[in-house]
Structure formats: C-alpha cells, structure tokens
Scaffold this motif. Structure first.
Motif, PDB file in Angstrom:
ATOM      1  N   ARG A   1     -13.243 -31.736   8.951  1.00  0.00           N
ATOM      2  CA  ARG A   1     -14.395 -31.479   7.872  1.00  0.00           C
ATOM      3  C   ARG A   1     -15.181 -33.063   7.790  1.00  0.00           C
ATOM      4  O   ARG A   1     -16.454 -32.902   7.792  1.00  0.00           O
ATOM      5  CB  ARG A   1     -13.852 -31.256   6.477  1.00  0.00           C
ATOM      6  CG  ARG A   1     -14.925 -30.969   5.625  1.00  0.00           C
ATOM      7  CD  ARG A   1     -14.543 -30.694   4.160  1.00  0.00           C
ATOM      8  NE  ARG A   1     -13.815 -29.297   4.286  1.00  0.00           N
ATOM      9  CZ  ARG A   1     -13.160 -28.656   3.583  1.00  0.00           C
ATOM     10  NH1 ARG A   1     -12.507 -29.605   2.468  1.00  0.00           N
ATOM     11  NH2 ARG A   1     -12.545 -27.627   3.736  1.00  0.00           N
ATOM     12  N   LYS A   2     -14.531 -34.096   7.983  1.00  0.00           N
ATOM     13  CA  LYS A   2     -14.924 -35.401   8.015  1.00  0.00           C
ATOM     14  C   LYS A   2     -16.012 -35.478   9.275  1.00  0.00           C
ATOM     15  O   LYS A   2     -16.976 -36.164   9.136  1.00  0.00           O
ATOM     16  CB  LYS A   2     -14.030 -36.292   8.027  1.00  0.00           C
ATOM     17  CG  LYS A   2     -14.220 -37.670   6.819  1.00  0.00           C
ATOM     18  CD  LYS A   2     -13.151 -38.424   6.913  1.00  0.00           C
ATOM     19  CE  LYS A   2     -12.659 -38.529   5.773  1.00  0.00           C
ATOM     20  NZ  LYS A   2     -11.623 -39.708   5.519  1.00  0.00           N
ATOM     21  N   ILE A   3     -15.139 -34.999  10.330  1.00  0.00           N
ATOM     22  CA  ILE A   3     -16.008 -35.368  11.580  1.00  0.00           C
ATOM     23  C   ILE A   3     -17.338 -34.267  11.799  1.00  0.00           C
ATOM     24  O   ILE A   3     -18.499 -34.923  12.140  1.00  0.00           O
ATOM     25  CB  ILE A   3     -15.010 -34.951  12.799  1.00  0.00           C
ATOM     26  CG1 ILE A   3     -13.729 -35.665  12.987  1.00  0.00           C
ATOM     27  CG2 ILE A   3     -15.790 -34.710  14.066  1.00  0.00           C
ATOM     28  CD1 ILE A   3     -13.975 -37.071  13.425  1.00  0.00           C
ATOM     29  N   ALA A   4     -17.309 -33.203  11.136  1.00  0.00           N
ATOM     30  CA  ALA A   4     -18.578 -32.362  10.910  1.00  0.00           C
ATOM     31  C   ALA A   4     -19.414 -32.992  10.082  1.00  0.00           C
ATOM     32  O   ALA A   4     -20.655 -32.932  10.464  1.00  0.00           O
ATOM     33  CB  ALA A   4     -18.143 -30.990  10.382  1.00  0.00           C
ATOM     34  N   GLU A   5     -19.049 -33.546   9.070  1.00  0.00           N
ATOM     35  CA  GLU A   5     -20.116 -34.027   8.149  1.00  0.00           C
ATOM     36  C   GLU A   5     -20.595 -35.451   8.721  1.00  0.00           C
ATOM     37  O   GLU A   5     -22.111 -35.434   8.831  1.00  0.00           O
ATOM     38  CB  GLU A   5     -19.274 -34.524   6.866  1.00  0.00           C
ATOM     39  CG  GLU A   5     -20.162 -35.085   5.626  1.00  0.00           C
ATOM     40  CD  GLU A   5     -20.911 -33.729   5.207  1.00  0.00           C
ATOM     41  OE1 GLU A   5     -22.110 -33.835   4.974  1.00  0.00           O
ATOM     42  OE2 GLU A   5     -20.365 -32.547   5.582  1.00  0.00           O
ATOM     43  N   LEU A   6     -20.106 -36.108   9.413  1.00  0.00           N
ATOM     44  CA  LEU A   6     -20.502 -37.229  10.156  1.00  0.00           C
ATOM     45  C   LEU A   6     -21.471 -36.855  11.250  1.00  0.00           C
ATOM     46  O   LEU A   6     -22.651 -37.439  11.575  1.00  0.00           O
ATOM     47  CB  LEU A   6     -19.363 -38.105  11.059  1.00  0.00           C
ATOM     48  CG  LEU A   6     -18.646 -38.912  10.203  1.00  0.00           C
ATOM     49  CD1 LEU A   6     -17.463 -39.605  10.851  1.00  0.00           C
ATOM     50  CD2 LEU A   6     -19.575 -40.159   9.541  1.00  0.00           C
ATOM     51  N   ILE A   7     -21.143 -35.784  12.005  1.00  0.00           N
ATOM     52  CA  ILE A   7     -22.312 -35.156  13.080  1.00  0.00           C
ATOM     53  C   ILE A   7     -23.549 -34.715  12.390  1.00  0.00           C
ATOM     54  O   ILE A   7     -24.497 -34.924  12.642  1.00  0.00           O
ATOM     55  CB  ILE A   7     -21.576 -34.302  13.767  1.00  0.00           C
ATOM     56  CG1 ILE A   7     -20.575 -34.611  14.662  1.00  0.00           C
ATOM     57  CG2 ILE A   7     -22.374 -33.430  14.644  1.00  0.00           C
ATOM     58  CD1 ILE A   7     -19.266 -33.831  15.313  1.00  0.00           C
TER      59      ILE A   7
ATOM     60  N   PHE B   1     -20.006 -35.576  20.946  1.00  0.00           N
ATOM     61  CA  PHE B   1     -19.970 -36.674  19.879  1.00  0.00           C
ATOM     62  C   PHE B   1     -18.798 -36.816  19.135  1.00  0.00           C
ATOM     63  O   PHE B   1     -18.319 -37.772  18.735  1.00  0.00           O
ATOM     64  CB  PHE B   1     -21.350 -36.489  18.939  1.00  0.00           C
ATOM     65  CG  PHE B   1     -21.311 -37.664  18.074  1.00  0.00           C
ATOM     66  CD1 PHE B   1     -21.943 -38.732  18.381  1.00  0.00           C
ATOM     67  CD2 PHE B   1     -21.143 -37.438  16.571  1.00  0.00           C
ATOM     68  CE1 PHE B   1     -22.408 -39.773  17.515  1.00  0.00           C
ATOM     69  CE2 PHE B   1     -21.218 -38.459  15.676  1.00  0.00           C
ATOM     70  CZ  PHE B   1     -22.111 -39.509  16.134  1.00  0.00           C
ATOM     71  N   ALA B   2     -18.288 -35.509  18.771  1.00  0.00           N
ATOM     72  CA  ALA B   2     -16.659 -35.650  18.169  1.00  0.00           C
ATOM     73  C   ALA B   2     -15.825 -36.542  19.114  1.00  0.00           C
ATOM     74  O   ALA B   2     -15.025 -37.193  18.280  1.00  0.00           O
ATOM     75  CB  ALA B   2     -16.450 -33.976  17.805  1.00  0.00           C
ATOM     76  N   ILE B   3     -15.775 -36.094  20.310  1.00  0.00           N
ATOM     77  CA  ILE B   3     -14.797 -36.779  21.029  1.00  0.00           C
ATOM     78  C   ILE B   3     -15.270 -38.292  21.237  1.00  0.00           C
ATOM     79  O   ILE B   3     -14.081 -39.127  21.026  1.00  0.00           O
ATOM     80  CB  ILE B   3     -14.786 -36.048  22.561  1.00  0.00           C
ATOM     81  CG1 ILE B   3     -14.260 -34.705  22.411  1.00  0.00           C
ATOM     82  CG2 ILE B   3     -14.065 -37.012  23.382  1.00  0.00           C
ATOM     83  CD1 ILE B   3     -14.525 -34.004  23.743  1.00  0.00           C
TER      84      ILE B   3
END
Length: 167
Positions: free
Chosen positions: A6-12, A27-29
């Motif tokens: 969820r945090k990663i998706a929000e950052l993206i 980008f997540a990687i």
C-alpha cells in the motif's frame, strides 16, 4: 522481507502517476533496492570492476531514472575523461527517455560524441522515443562532426529508420 504494498503504491501514485503498469513495477523494484544501491551500482560500473556488465544489465532492466541522473552527474562533474565516457555509456545502456535532452551536449564533447550518438541510437532502437524533428536535428548535428566514424553511424541509423518505417 515484508513488503508494504500500500505504501509503495502510494509513493508511485504521488510521484509517477503517468507510468505504465510495467513502469510502476520497475519503479517499485527501484524503491526496494534503494537509491544507495543504485548509486553504488553506477559507481561499480564506472570503476569497471569485475562483472560490471552484469551491473549495467540490471540497471537496463530497471530503466532507472535515478541511475540515469546519477550517471549524468558523474559526466558533468568528473575530471577523469574515462569516467565521463563510461558515465555516458551507462546512460546509453539504460536508455531512459529523458536522456534525449543531453545528446546535443554529448555530441559537442569530442570525448563522448560517439557514445552520445549511441544514446540516440539506443533510444530509437528500443523505441523509447519516436523519430521526429528533434531526432533528425541530432542526426544532422552528429553528421557535421568530424569525429571518427560518426557520419557512418549516422547513415546506419538513418538506414535503420528508413527500413523500419517501410515495414
């Protein structure tokens, strides 16, 4: 390792909302690996340490904008001609679309002009950019240069683009 998706998706979403699904995954990687890892990987390549080519291939897969920016910073700030050349080679191999904006500078630098044309070639080959007035202008600039082999490389790129457009 526990991933907070969820945090990663929000950052993206907050930083790169225009990315494709594939771009978001890359980008997540990149976020998992972290900027320190990316910076250290670019430094490893610049030093041409053992298996540096494996490191380049990893950055190529990521299409890391951060690695591209860091390599450009090395190009701009290093006084070592070899480091500057390798930095442009890293930019070429990553082929991030933003690097199109640096090609004129590379072509005007005799030390890296051949790799600068390689950046344009790679961007076109990987279809990160489409042929347009800007790319034609860059090809014309490269053709005007008297550096060894640049005009032949320009002709090769033009033949490739002509062949591709007729398919």
């Amino acid at each position: 390792m526990n991933t907070e998706w969820r945090k990663i998706a929000e950052l993206i979403k907050n930083n790169n909302s225009e990315l494709t699904h594939d771009g978001k995954s890359k980008f997540a990687i990149e976020l998992f690996l972290g900027k320190t890892w990316i910076k250290n990987t670019v430094d490893y390549i610049i030093e041409l340490k053992t298996e540096w080519n494996l490191a380049v291939n990893c950055l190529r897969v990521l299409e890391s904008e951060y690695a591209t920016d860091y390599a450009y910073k090395i190009y701009k700030n290093s006084t070592n001609k070899d480091d500057r050349r390798i930095a442009v080679l890293v930019i070429k191999d990553i082929a991030h679309p933003k690097s199109i904006h640096w090609i004129t500078e590379f072509l005007n630098d005799e030390n890296v002009a051949d790799f600068g044309l390689g950046v344009l070639d790679q961007l076109l080959w990987t279809e990160k950019i489409k042929p347009n007035k800007m790319t034609e202008s860059l090809l014309n600039l490269a053709a005007e240069k008297k550096h060894d082999g640049l005009s032949e490389k320009v002709e090769f790129i033009r033949k490739y683009l002509t062949k591709k457009s007729s398919c």
